[in-house]
Design an enzyme around this catalytic site. Sequence first.
Site, PDB file in Angstrom:
ATOM      1  N   TYR A 151       0.848  -1.202   0.000  1.00 47.44           N
ATOM      2  CA  TYR A 151       0.000   0.000   0.000  1.00 47.44           C
ATOM      3  C   TYR A 151       0.889   1.259   0.000  1.00 47.44           C
ATOM      4  N   CYS A 175      -8.297 -23.078  11.496  1.00 43.97           N
ATOM      5  CA  CYS A 175      -8.191 -22.491  10.152  1.00 43.97           C
ATOM      6  C   CYS A 175      -7.211 -23.359   9.365  1.00 43.97           C
ATOM      7  N   ARG A 217      -6.344 -15.377  10.351  1.00 41.91           N
ATOM      8  CA  ARG A 217      -7.512 -16.150   9.942  1.00 41.91           C
ATOM      9  C   ARG A 217      -8.044 -17.068  11.028  1.00 41.91           C
ATOM     10  N   CYS A 237      -7.174 -22.109   3.719  1.00 45.18           N
ATOM     11  CA  CYS A 237      -7.702 -22.358   2.367  1.00 45.18           C
ATOM     12  C   CYS A 237      -7.935 -21.045   1.615  1.00 45.18           C
ATOM     13  N   CYS A 244     -15.785 -17.285   6.906  1.00 40.61           N
ATOM     14  CA  CYS A 244     -14.855 -18.409   6.954  1.00 40.61           C
ATOM     15  C   CYS A 244     -15.576 -19.647   6.423  1.00 40.61           C
ATOM     16  N   GLN A 256     -17.095 -36.134   0.945  1.00 42.60           N
ATOM     17  CA  GLN A 256     -15.931 -35.917   0.068  1.00 42.60           C
ATOM     18  C   GLN A 256     -14.724 -35.353   0.806  1.00 42.60           C
ATOM     19  N   ALA A 303     -22.045 -30.711   4.601  1.00 43.44           N
ATOM     20  CA  ALA A 303     -23.356 -30.061   4.688  1.00 43.44           C
ATOM     21  C   ALA A 303     -24.218 -30.712   5.761  1.00 43.44           C
ATOM     22  N   CYS A 355     -12.447 -16.288   3.101  1.00 46.89           N
ATOM     23  CA  CYS A 355     -12.059 -14.966   3.598  1.00 46.89           C
ATOM     24  C   CYS A 355     -11.475 -14.108   2.480  1.00 46.89           C
TER      25      CYS A 355
HETATM   26  C1  LIG Z   1     -10.744 -34.610  -4.290  1.00 44.72           C
HETATM   27  C2  LIG Z   1     -11.636 -33.496  -3.884  1.00 44.72           C
HETATM   28  C3  LIG Z   1     -11.058 -32.327  -3.417  1.00 44.72           C
HETATM   29  C4  LIG Z   1     -11.885 -31.275  -3.055  1.00 44.72           C
HETATM   30  N1  LIG Z   1     -11.286 -30.166  -2.548  1.00 44.72           N
HETATM   31  C5  LIG Z   1     -12.047 -29.134  -2.180  1.00 44.72           C
HETATM   32  C6  LIG Z   1     -11.460 -27.959  -1.630  1.00 44.72           C
HETATM   33  O1  LIG Z   1     -10.255 -27.869  -1.480  1.00 44.72           O
HETATM   34  N2  LIG Z   1     -12.277 -26.940  -1.287  1.00 44.72           N
HETATM   35  C7  LIG Z   1     -13.623 -27.029  -1.444  1.00 44.72           C
HETATM   36  O2  LIG Z   1     -14.309 -26.075  -1.133  1.00 44.72           O
HETATM   37  N3  LIG Z   1     -14.209 -28.116  -1.929  1.00 44.72           N
HETATM   38  C8  LIG Z   1     -13.471 -29.175  -2.296  1.00 44.72           C
HETATM   39  N4  LIG Z   1     -14.063 -30.289  -2.808  1.00 44.72           N
HETATM   40  C9  LIG Z   1     -15.536 -30.319  -2.913  1.00 44.72           C
HETATM   41  C10 LIG Z   1     -16.173 -30.545  -1.532  1.00 44.72           C
HETATM   42  O3  LIG Z   1     -15.549 -31.623  -0.889  1.00 44.72           O
HETATM   43  C11 LIG Z   1     -17.669 -30.774  -1.687  1.00 44.72           C
HETATM   44  O4  LIG Z   1     -18.231 -29.638  -2.289  1.00 44.72           O
HETATM   45  C12 LIG Z   1     -18.321 -31.010  -0.329  1.00 44.72           C
HETATM   46  O5  LIG Z   1     -17.783 -32.152   0.304  1.00 44.72           O
HETATM   47  C13 LIG Z   1     -19.823 -31.172  -0.474  1.00 44.72           C
HETATM   48  O6  LIG Z   1     -20.350 -31.481   0.778  1.00 44.72           O
HETATM   49  P1  LIG Z   1     -21.754 -32.218   0.929  1.00 44.72           P
HETATM   50  O7  LIG Z   1     -21.921 -32.490   2.371  1.00 44.72           O
HETATM   51  O8  LIG Z   1     -22.783 -31.443   0.225  1.00 44.72           O
HETATM   52  O9  LIG Z   1     -21.589 -33.573   0.116  1.00 44.72           O
HETATM   53  P2  LIG Z   1     -20.627 -34.829   0.311  1.00 44.72           P
HETATM   54  O10 LIG Z   1     -19.319 -34.404   0.818  1.00 44.72           O
HETATM   55  O11 LIG Z   1     -20.682 -35.549  -0.993  1.00 44.72           O
HETATM   56  O12 LIG Z   1     -21.341 -35.681   1.420  1.00 44.72           O
HETATM   57  C14 LIG Z   1     -22.571 -36.335   1.195  1.00 44.72           C
HETATM   58  C15 LIG Z   1     -22.685 -37.564   2.070  1.00 44.72           C
HETATM   59  O13 LIG Z   1     -23.986 -38.108   1.949  1.00 44.72           O
HETATM   60  C16 LIG Z   1     -23.899 -39.527   1.955  1.00 44.72           C
HETATM   61  N5  LIG Z   1     -25.124 -40.055   1.345  1.00 44.72           N
HETATM   62  C17 LIG Z   1     -25.521 -39.917   0.056  1.00 44.72           C
HETATM   63  N6  LIG Z   1     -26.742 -40.484  -0.109  1.00 44.72           N
HETATM   64  C18 LIG Z   1     -27.108 -40.981   1.083  1.00 44.72           C
HETATM   65  C19 LIG Z   1     -28.273 -41.657   1.543  1.00 44.72           C
HETATM   66  N7  LIG Z   1     -29.304 -41.916   0.758  1.00 44.72           N
HETATM   67  N8  LIG Z   1     -28.312 -42.038   2.836  1.00 44.72           N
HETATM   68  C20 LIG Z   1     -27.297 -41.790   3.677  1.00 44.72           C
HETATM   69  N9  LIG Z   1     -26.170 -41.151   3.283  1.00 44.72           N
HETATM   70  C21 LIG Z   1     -26.089 -40.733   2.014  1.00 44.72           C
HETATM   71  C22 LIG Z   1     -22.631 -39.793   1.174  1.00 44.72           C
HETATM   72  O14 LIG Z   1     -22.119 -41.073   1.440  1.00 44.72           O
HETATM   73  C23 LIG Z   1     -21.717 -38.675   1.672  1.00 44.72           C
HETATM   74  O15 LIG Z   1     -20.971 -39.073   2.795  1.00 44.72           O
HETATM   75  C24 LIG Z   1     -13.287 -31.385  -3.162  1.00 44.72           C
HETATM   76  C25 LIG Z   1     -13.857 -32.564  -3.633  1.00 44.72           C
HETATM   77  C26 LIG Z   1     -13.047 -33.615  -3.973  1.00 44.72           C
HETATM   78  C27 LIG Z   1     -13.667 -34.883  -4.461  1.00 44.72           C
HETATM   79  C1  LIG Z   2      -9.675 -11.453   4.772  1.00 37.29           C
HETATM   80  C2  LIG Z   2      -8.370 -10.809   5.093  1.00 37.29           C
HETATM   81  C3  LIG Z   2      -8.249  -9.431   5.071  1.00 37.29           C
HETATM   82  C4  LIG Z   2      -7.049  -8.818   5.414  1.00 37.29           C
HETATM   83  N1  LIG Z   2      -7.015  -7.461   5.501  1.00 37.29           N
HETATM   84  C5  LIG Z   2      -5.918  -6.854   6.023  1.00 37.29           C
HETATM   85  C6  LIG Z   2      -5.939  -5.500   6.375  1.00 37.29           C
HETATM   86  O1  LIG Z   2      -6.990  -4.846   6.317  1.00 37.29           O
HETATM   87  N2  LIG Z   2      -4.790  -4.930   6.818  1.00 37.29           N
HETATM   88  C7  LIG Z   2      -3.638  -5.655   6.982  1.00 37.29           C
HETATM   89  O2  LIG Z   2      -2.633  -5.096   7.392  1.00 37.29           O
HETATM   90  N3  LIG Z   2      -3.621  -6.968   6.723  1.00 37.29           N
HETATM   91  C8  LIG Z   2      -4.725  -7.599   6.273  1.00 37.29           C
HETATM   92  N4  LIG Z   2      -4.729  -8.955   6.106  1.00 37.29           N
HETATM   93  C9  LIG Z   2      -3.549  -9.735   6.479  1.00 37.29           C
HETATM   94  C10 LIG Z   2      -3.670 -10.237   7.929  1.00 37.29           C
HETATM   95  O3  LIG Z   2      -3.618  -9.192   8.838  1.00 37.29           O
HETATM   96  C11 LIG Z   2      -2.552 -11.230   8.273  1.00 37.29           C
HETATM   97  O4  LIG Z   2      -1.332 -10.557   8.205  1.00 37.29           O
HETATM   98  C12 LIG Z   2      -2.524 -12.421   7.348  1.00 37.29           C
HETATM   99  O5  LIG Z   2      -3.805 -12.996   7.268  1.00 37.29           O
HETATM  100  C13 LIG Z   2      -1.528 -13.473   7.805  1.00 37.29           C
HETATM  101  O6  LIG Z   2      -1.856 -13.935   9.074  1.00 37.29           O
HETATM  102  P1  LIG Z   2      -2.523 -15.395   9.312  1.00 37.29           P
HETATM  103  O7  LIG Z   2      -1.680 -16.368   8.543  1.00 37.29           O
HETATM  104  O8  LIG Z   2      -2.464 -15.605  10.776  1.00 37.29           O
HETATM  105  O9  LIG Z   2      -3.908 -15.312   8.779  1.00 37.29           O
HETATM  106  C14 LIG Z   2      -5.922  -9.599   5.734  1.00 37.29           C
HETATM  107  C15 LIG Z   2      -6.030 -10.972   5.731  1.00 37.29           C
HETATM  108  C16 LIG Z   2      -7.233 -11.587   5.424  1.00 37.29           C
HETATM  109  C17 LIG Z   2      -7.339 -13.071   5.480  1.00 37.29           C
HETATM  110  S1  SF4 Z   3     -11.828 -19.422   4.959  1.00 34.39           S
HETATM  111 FE1  SF4 Z   3     -11.590 -19.889   7.124  1.00 34.39          FE
HETATM  112  S2  SF4 Z   3     -10.337 -21.743   7.138  1.00 34.39           S
HETATM  113 FE2  SF4 Z   3     -10.121 -20.848   5.113  1.00 34.39          FE
HETATM  114  S3  SF4 Z   3      -8.324 -19.520   5.325  1.00 34.39           S
HETATM  115 FE3  SF4 Z   3     -10.083 -18.220   5.659  1.00 34.39          FE
HETATM  116  S4  SF4 Z   3     -10.292 -18.249   7.861  1.00 34.39           S
HETATM  117 FE4  SF4 Z   3      -8.990 -19.978   7.363  1.00 34.39          FE
END
Ligand SMILES: Cc1cc2nc3c(=O)[nH]c(=O)nc-3n(C[C@H](O)[C@H](O)[C@H](O)COP(=O)(O)OP(=O)(O)OC[C@H]3O[C@@H](n4cnc5c(N)ncnc54)[C@H](O)[C@@H]3O)c2cc1C
Ligand SMILES: Cc1cc2nc3c(=O)[nH]c(=O)nc-3n(C[C@H](O)[C@H](O)[C@H](O)COP(=O)(O)O)c2cc1C
Ligand code: SF4
Length: 692
Positions: free
Chosen positions: A172, A342, A319, A345, A362, A420, A393, A349
């Site tokens: 900044y 945290c 975070r 990811c 978050c 998942q 979910a 945020c």
């Molecule tokens: C490899 C991989 C990496 C991912 N990485 C990320 C990531 O980094 N960040 C991110 O945001 N998202 C990620 N995702 C996506 C994320 O995991 C999904 O969006 C999330 O898990 C969805 O949650 P859910 O609870 O809706 O469904 P799910 O996680 O699919 O859970 C649904 C559950 O319902 C159960 N179920 C289904 N039907 C029935 C039934 N009839 N009766 C009883 N149980 C049932 C299933 O067995 C399952 O356990 C990733 C997905 C995969 C596959």
């Molecule tokens: C959503 C978000 C907003 C941020 N905004 C600011 C900010 O307004 N001013 C600042 O100096 N740093 C900001 N940062 C940086 C944080 O203050 C911090 O330095 C950074 O998240 C690293 O710390 P952590 O690993 O513990 O999260 C922000 C970080 C996040 C995640």
């Molecule tokens: S979304 Fe939540 S868990 Fe992911 S980095 Fe931000 S504070 Fe951490």
Amino acid sequence: MMLEHLFSPIAINGMTLNNRAVMPPMGTGYGNADATVGERLIRYLARRARGGTGLIITEVCAVDPRGKGFPTEIGVWSDEFIPGLASLTRAIHGEGGKIALQLHHAGRETFPAAAGGMPEAPSPIPSVVLGQPCQEMSRERIAEMVEAFARAAGRAKQAGFDAVEIHGAHGYLLNQFLSPFSNQRSDEFGGSEENRSRFVLEIVAAVRKAVGPAFPVIIRVSTDEMIRGGYGLGFMQGLAPQLVAAGVDAIHASVGVYSTPGNLSIASLDTEAGFNLFRARAIKEAVSVPVIGVGRINDPRLADRAIAAGDADLISFGRQHLTDPDFVRKARAGRFEEIRWCVACNQGCIERLSFEMKSATCTFNPACGREYRGAPDPVEGVKRLWVIGAGPAGLSAALAAAGRGYEVELFEREPLPGGQLRSASQPPHKQPYLDWVGWALRQMEQYPVKAHFDQAVTVGMLQGKRPDAVVLRDRRPPQKKGYLEWEDWSVRTMEKRWVQVHFDREVTAAMLSELKPDAVILAAGSSPVTPTISGIDGPGVVDARDLLVGKVEPAAPAVVLGAGYVGIETADFLIARGIGVVLVEMLPAPPVGKHTAHGYWLHRRLKAAGAEIILGATVTRVEEDAVVYRQQGEEKRIPVGLVVTAMGARAENALEGALKELAIPYRIVGDAQSPRRLLEAIHEGDRAGREI
Ligand SMILES: Cc1cc2nc3c(=O)[nH]c(=O)nc-3n(C[C@H](O)[C@H](O)[C@H](O)COP(=O)(O)OP(=O)(O)OC[C@H]3O[C@@H](n4cnc5c(N)ncnc54)[C@H](O)[C@@H]3O)c2cc1C
Ligand SMILES: Cc1cc2nc3c(=O)[nH]c(=O)nc-3n(C[C@H](O)[C@H](O)[C@H](O)COP(=O)(O)O)c2cc1C
Ligand code: SF4
């Protein structure tokens, strides 16, 4: 005492803090459109103060309207802001906390919609990341901004803040002046180190003059810009004593600017915890005032060790404060298993704020930013709610609904919860994602929870005997590669309100019809889809989810079909096991960009391993030892030992028809509504549990 270094008091000028945990500034988007502070921001910060944090520093607060970095940034450029800011300080003090105001000017790192006109900077060099042109500041304008910081600090003091923090970091305005990359002026504010430091030192001196000798003034700096042509740690070590001489009482030692590769200022899960502490230590060696360490420190035990080792005097947990506002209190009591961690990811945020233009929250804490709305209404009478699916979910929904007094039965067709998340947590650095599942299950104990784990035995027993309490033995899964280790999978008791968890139990339309719950949350997630391609159902083809949870042993060389997040993380998983990977993607550009920190590191690891992403390619058939694809009208082959499909998902919502027919009130949440991300799953589950 537990963590005696973290939980010992410390003074910054006249301000004594109970402990050394700091909530650093984090922009939220909770400010009002007119830049004033509203109830949402106040409740959110007060909740963090209640959690026991020693010092809270507000998010960026603009000292001049042209210095706003985003449209809802709060301001302190006139006396009219004082009453709003004073209600914030009262709320924090009411919770026993201490609060500093962060004084900010974004310089070139903004855009006209926020700044109200052309952004200004030391030199007219556009922002590298935003590409936004900017205007060079005149000497008069520089003098005005020195004055603006000083007046803003005076207002902060008047509004009851315990300290101010001057934002000199993260690329900044102040950082721009310090940097040989962004400051190419030829007057007394540019050129030599002395000249580049002048603006910042003048601001510090003017702020000190405005607030008097006894008011704490902190400065936040990027200790190293980590960019080609930028300044390094040595420069900041030289500047630090000058900052102290000019009037600062503490230095907050951050790192990086907007264009630092991998966004180290807000480092992702790919970067090691505490990676930046050595720089805080380097600053500490140069000054005798307190130094605040920061950067991917979420565990109070690491913070305690860092303070004990002399790396820093205080530690910022950024975070982590979003994910769990009570983690400081929990750590103080030694209740680490209750902390929701945290995982860095960035999805809920900073990426939401910067790329989706939405207010921050978050992924794992749906209550973050909703504090002002208060608790949901309790449910009236005894009502049986079924939650179908124990993925993110479903777990989130069960928790929220149980909190309102629902009798919740949570059904999961697999032997383990997590959905998942079980596969999503297998790629490198992602193991901590799974901690949330353990946390959610432990949370259910507070209601307390009634849980059935081994269906074959306990259901029969419970139906027959209706015991008052159930004690479960560990139900450890076979120690199979890819499966989680459940450490706290033990005792659950039961009383009035409960969540009953059934594993290995698939809910069917017949069950719904027979047992007719009062309401249902359908959280059945999604299943992988594979297009009809000749040979895709052959023995050498596996879905990414199955590979990641260890159902299939990896083999080399591997071809991953689909280079979205699932595909690219699966490639990362294979690379970590020494397996060569080629990704085949239909789109002409990689679906996972390098603009996010995680995306950057994923591409970097792929490149380092020599993994190729073949773009604009349509797979036409899978043979026993090759994948055949068409690219720009030409047919090509890649030799293969294992084919992994990562080509998207389909919502599991088949039970909706039965729910409608039976007139059972229901909500569909998470991937079952449409396949998306954890944030949607956890937040929608929570909302359904609160509202149904
Ligand atoms: C490899 C991989 C990496 C991912 N990485 C990320 C990531 O980094 N960040 C991110 O945001 N998202 C990620 N995702 C996506 C994320 O995991 C999904 O969006 C999330 O898990 C969805 O949650 P859910 O609870 O809706 O469904 P799910 O996680 O699919 O859970 C649904 C559950 O319902 C159960 N179920 C289904 N039907 C029935 C039934 N009839 N009766 C009883 N149980 C049932 C299933 O067995 C399952 O356990 C990733 C997905 C995969 C596959
Ligand atoms: C959503 C978000 C907003 C941020 N905004 C600011 C900010 O307004 N001013 C600042 O100096 N740093 C900001 N940062 C940086 C944080 O203050 C911090 O330095 C950074 O998240 C690293 O710390 P952590 O690993 O513990 O999260 C922000 C970080 C996040 C995640
Ligand atoms: S979304 Fe939540 S868990 Fe992911 S980095 Fe931000 S504070 Fe951490």
